[in-house]
Write a protein that holds these residues in place. Structure first.
Motif, PDB file in Angstrom:
ATOM      1  N   TRP A 111       2.842  -4.378 -18.815  1.00  0.00           N
ATOM      2  CA  TRP A 111       3.704  -3.187 -18.331  1.00  0.00           C
ATOM      3  C   TRP A 111       4.601  -2.523 -19.535  1.00  0.00           C
ATOM      4  N   GLU A 112       5.540  -3.439 -19.691  1.00  0.00           N
ATOM      5  CA  GLU A 112       6.520  -2.897 -20.587  1.00  0.00           C
ATOM      6  C   GLU A 112       6.293  -2.427 -22.141  1.00  0.00           C
ATOM      7  N   ALA A 113       5.062  -3.435 -22.510  1.00  0.00           N
ATOM      8  CA  ALA A 113       4.651  -2.950 -23.682  1.00  0.00           C
ATOM      9  C   ALA A 113       3.827  -1.533 -23.859  1.00  0.00           C
ATOM     10  N   PHE A 114       3.215  -1.483 -22.557  1.00  0.00           N
ATOM     11  CA  PHE A 114       2.623  -0.089 -22.380  1.00  0.00           C
ATOM     12  C   PHE A 114       3.197   0.958 -22.342  1.00  0.00           C
ATOM     13  N   ALA A 115       4.575   0.972 -21.575  1.00  0.00           N
ATOM     14  CA  ALA A 115       5.454   1.917 -21.333  1.00  0.00           C
ATOM     15  C   ALA A 115       6.197   2.163 -22.676  1.00  0.00           C
ATOM     16  N   ASP A 116       6.375   1.142 -23.740  1.00  0.00           N
ATOM     17  CA  ASP A 116       6.933   1.458 -25.067  1.00  0.00           C
ATOM     18  C   ASP A 116       5.827   2.241 -25.752  1.00  0.00           C
ATOM     19  N   ALA A 117       4.608   1.902 -25.741  1.00  0.00           N
ATOM     20  CA  ALA A 117       3.555   2.518 -26.543  1.00  0.00           C
ATOM     21  C   ALA A 117       3.422   4.149 -26.162  1.00  0.00           C
ATOM     22  N   VAL A 118       3.327   4.309 -24.864  1.00  0.00           N
ATOM     23  CA  VAL A 118       3.285   5.735 -24.237  1.00  0.00           C
ATOM     24  C   VAL A 118       4.633   6.443 -24.923  1.00  0.00           C
ATOM     25  N   THR A 119       5.733   5.840 -24.751  1.00  0.00           N
ATOM     26  CA  THR A 119       6.965   6.550 -25.255  1.00  0.00           C
ATOM     27  C   THR A 119       7.090   6.707 -26.748  1.00  0.00           C
ATOM     28  N   ALA A 120       6.344   5.809 -27.593  1.00  0.00           N
ATOM     29  CA  ALA A 120       6.161   6.122 -29.085  1.00  0.00           C
ATOM     30  C   ALA A 120       5.241   7.299 -29.204  1.00  0.00           C
ATOM     31  N   LEU A 121       4.149   7.313 -28.209  1.00  0.00           N
ATOM     32  CA  LEU A 121       3.260   8.508 -28.658  1.00  0.00           C
ATOM     33  C   LEU A 121       4.073   9.930 -28.160  1.00  0.00           C
ATOM     34  N   PRO A 171       6.875  -0.987  -3.690  1.00  0.00           N
ATOM     35  CA  PRO A 171       5.933  -1.977  -4.858  1.00  0.00           C
ATOM     36  C   PRO A 171       5.853  -0.826  -6.023  1.00  0.00           C
ATOM     37  N   GLY A 172       6.391  -1.705  -6.999  1.00  0.00           N
ATOM     38  CA  GLY A 172       6.441  -0.820  -8.261  1.00  0.00           C
ATOM     39  C   GLY A 172       4.770  -0.303  -8.892  1.00  0.00           C
ATOM     40  N   ASN A 173       4.761   0.655  -9.545  1.00  0.00           N
ATOM     41  CA  ASN A 173       3.620   1.199 -10.476  1.00  0.00           C
ATOM     42  C   ASN A 173       4.161   1.465 -11.730  1.00  0.00           C
ATOM     43  N   VAL A 174       3.069   1.348 -12.757  1.00  0.00           N
ATOM     44  CA  VAL A 174       3.428   1.617 -14.092  1.00  0.00           C
ATOM     45  C   VAL A 174       3.988   2.847 -14.446  1.00  0.00           C
ATOM     46  N   LEU A 175       3.741   3.987 -13.769  1.00  0.00           N
ATOM     47  CA  LEU A 175       4.094   5.389 -13.849  1.00  0.00           C
ATOM     48  C   LEU A 175       5.628   5.631 -13.446  1.00  0.00           C
ATOM     49  N   HIS A 176       5.937   4.743 -12.393  1.00  0.00           N
ATOM     50  CA  HIS A 176       7.251   4.821 -11.924  1.00  0.00           C
ATOM     51  C   HIS A 176       8.138   4.022 -13.262  1.00  0.00           C
ATOM     52  N   LEU A 177       7.580   3.027 -13.745  1.00  0.00           N
ATOM     53  CA  LEU A 177       8.275   2.429 -14.667  1.00  0.00           C
ATOM     54  C   LEU A 177       8.562   3.502 -16.083  1.00  0.00           C
ATOM     55  N   LEU A 178       7.205   4.169 -16.316  1.00  0.00           N
ATOM     56  CA  LEU A 178       7.478   4.952 -17.302  1.00  0.00           C
ATOM     57  C   LEU A 178       8.535   6.122 -16.947  1.00  0.00           C
ATOM     58  N   ILE A 190       9.140  14.185 -14.256  1.00  0.00           N
ATOM     59  CA  ILE A 190       9.108  14.472 -12.686  1.00  0.00           C
ATOM     60  C   ILE A 190       7.766  13.942 -12.121  1.00  0.00           C
ATOM     61  N   GLY A 191       7.963  13.153 -10.926  1.00  0.00           N
ATOM     62  CA  GLY A 191       6.816  12.539 -10.573  1.00  0.00           C
ATOM     63  C   GLY A 191       6.814  13.120  -8.908  1.00  0.00           C
ATOM     64  N   TYR A 192       5.567  13.283  -8.533  1.00  0.00           N
ATOM     65  CA  TYR A 192       5.192  14.037  -7.275  1.00  0.00           C
ATOM     66  C   TYR A 192       4.171  12.887  -6.535  1.00  0.00           C
ATOM     67  N   VAL A 193       4.685  12.766  -5.371  1.00  0.00           N
ATOM     68  CA  VAL A 193       3.759  11.512  -4.619  1.00  0.00           C
ATOM     69  C   VAL A 193       3.434  12.697  -3.441  1.00  0.00           C
ATOM     70  N   MET A 194       2.158  12.772  -3.217  1.00  0.00           N
ATOM     71  CA  MET A 194       1.596  13.539  -1.943  1.00  0.00           C
ATOM     72  C   MET A 194       1.561  12.389  -0.835  1.00  0.00           C
ATOM     73  N   LEU A 195       1.940  12.990   0.329  1.00  0.00           N
ATOM     74  CA  LEU A 195       2.083  12.260   1.610  1.00  0.00           C
ATOM     75  C   LEU A 195       0.912  12.489   2.269  1.00  0.00           C
ATOM     76  N   VAL A 196      -0.135  11.864   2.209  1.00  0.00           N
ATOM     77  CA  VAL A 196      -1.457  12.214   3.051  1.00  0.00           C
ATOM     78  C   VAL A 196      -1.567  11.640   4.482  1.00  0.00           C
ATOM     79  N   PRO A 197      -1.938  12.333   5.229  1.00  0.00           N
ATOM     80  CA  PRO A 197      -2.140  11.725   6.661  1.00  0.00           C
ATOM     81  C   PRO A 197      -2.776  10.442   6.905  1.00  0.00           C
ATOM     82  N   HIS A 198      -2.020   9.405   7.407  1.00  0.00           N
ATOM     83  CA  HIS A 198      -2.587   8.253   7.246  1.00  0.00           C
ATOM     84  C   HIS A 198      -3.828   7.853   7.684  1.00  0.00           C
ATOM     85  N   TYR A 199      -4.130   8.570   8.634  1.00  0.00           N
ATOM     86  CA  TYR A 199      -5.733   8.439   9.351  1.00  0.00           C
ATOM     87  C   TYR A 199      -6.801   9.064   8.672  1.00  0.00           C
TER      88      TYR A 199
END
Length: 303
Positions: A111-121, A171-178, A190-199
């Motif tokens: 994950w760290e290397a991936f975040a570094d790679a995306v940041t470089a791009l 729980p972490g995900n890689v886009l939160h890390l990025l 900016i990160g948008y998390v949609m809150l979907v009815p659990h059912y």
């Protein structure tokens, strides 16, 4: 140790990508309540011209045994196989505005290397801003608009849009890390998390995909055609109300959720999301109440 630039390869056309574009992202593998990310991706690729311009290397990032590639067997031999693709696409929106789209699986490794790679791009392409979407199950009734919680460093958007601001561990995900790494270097993020009815989280919920596209458009100025998703949303709502009328347990569940939320009479049409005050049903109770409902939904989808 693998250098971040060894995680991806440039493809034909990369050298022609304009600088200063918006980068949007949605990666599968964590949660995708309401099939939000899949719907957004399908909508983008079905409606817009796109070209893969940088691809990440599966052998560095993918756990093949947990996400096996699809093999096409033709009578007595393997005719073809489809490896997973994680990459950045150059896409043109409805009014021919170019933008970048990070799409594919969430990396299993590095994950760290991936975040570094995306940041470089991002730095190489002088990306203007970074916008990502995600969705989670949430105890919100379908009778309310899809909720949104927002993170990042664009405080004007967070203050205007975010309806649920928890102070908690998640729980972490890689886009939160990025998002975290890009905020450190001052890129508008900016990160948008949609809150979907659990059912409804296991169903394809068009309302969530529509909400996600609206948020991306608002943050970036990109133009997405939404007529087809709005039609799907109206059709889904009609079918859901029909099932609701036949299912007393589902009616009670929705009523219970409604009672737990504050009404906002006389205020903005978007009611604030608050922690439900009434006792929520257990996962087993929800599963029992909705087993028939979801089975009917799947049969209807297959017809």
């Amino acid at each position: 140790m693998t250098h971040s630039k060894n995680l991806f390869e440039y493809l034909d056309g990369f050298e022609d990508v304009p600088t200063g574009l918006h980068l949007i992202a949605g990666l599968t593998g964590f949660t995708d309540a309401g099939s939000t990310l899949n719907q957004v991706a399908d909508h983008i690729f079905a409606n817009f011209e796109s070209k893969l311009i940088a691809q990440f290397k599966n052998d560095e990032l993918l756990d093949y045994r947990s996400r096996r590639p699809v093999m096409f067997f033709e009578r007595d031999h393997i005719e073809h196989y489809e490896p997973a693709v994680l990459g950045i696409y150059l896409v043109f929106d409805e009014v021919n505005q170019p933008f970048l789209y990070l799409h594919g699986y969430e990396p299993d490794f590095k994950w760290e290397a991936f975040a570094d790679a995306v940041t470089a791009l991002i730095q190489q392409l002088e990306v203007e801003d970074f916008t990502w979407v995600h969705s989670i199950p949430f105890p919100i009734p379908h009778t309310r608009d899809v909720g949104v919680t927002v993170s990042g460093n664009r405080l004007d958007i967070i203050d205007a849009v975010s309806e649920w601001k928890p102070q908690t561990q998640v729980p972490g995900n890689v886009l939160h890390l990025l998002e975290y790494r890009l905020s450190e270097i001052g890129l508008p993020t900016i990160g948008y998390v949609m809150l979907v009815p659990h059912y409804l989280s296991e169903s394809e919920y068009p309302q969530a995909a529509l909400k996600a596209l609206e948020q991306i458009s608002s943050a970036t100025g990109l133009v997405f055609p939404t007529d087809s998703i709005r039609e799907d949303s109206a059709e889904f709502a009609t079918k859901l109300e029909g099932q609701l009328a036949k299912n007393d347990d589902l009616q009670k569940l929705v009523a219970n959720l409604e009672q737990g939320y504050a009404t906002n009479a006389g205020g903005p049409s978007r009611a604030p999301i608050a922690k439900p005050s009434s006792k929520m049903p257990t996962a087993e109770e929800i599963a029992a109440e909705l087993e028939d409902f979801l089975a009917i939904r799947r049969r209807n989808s297959a017809e």
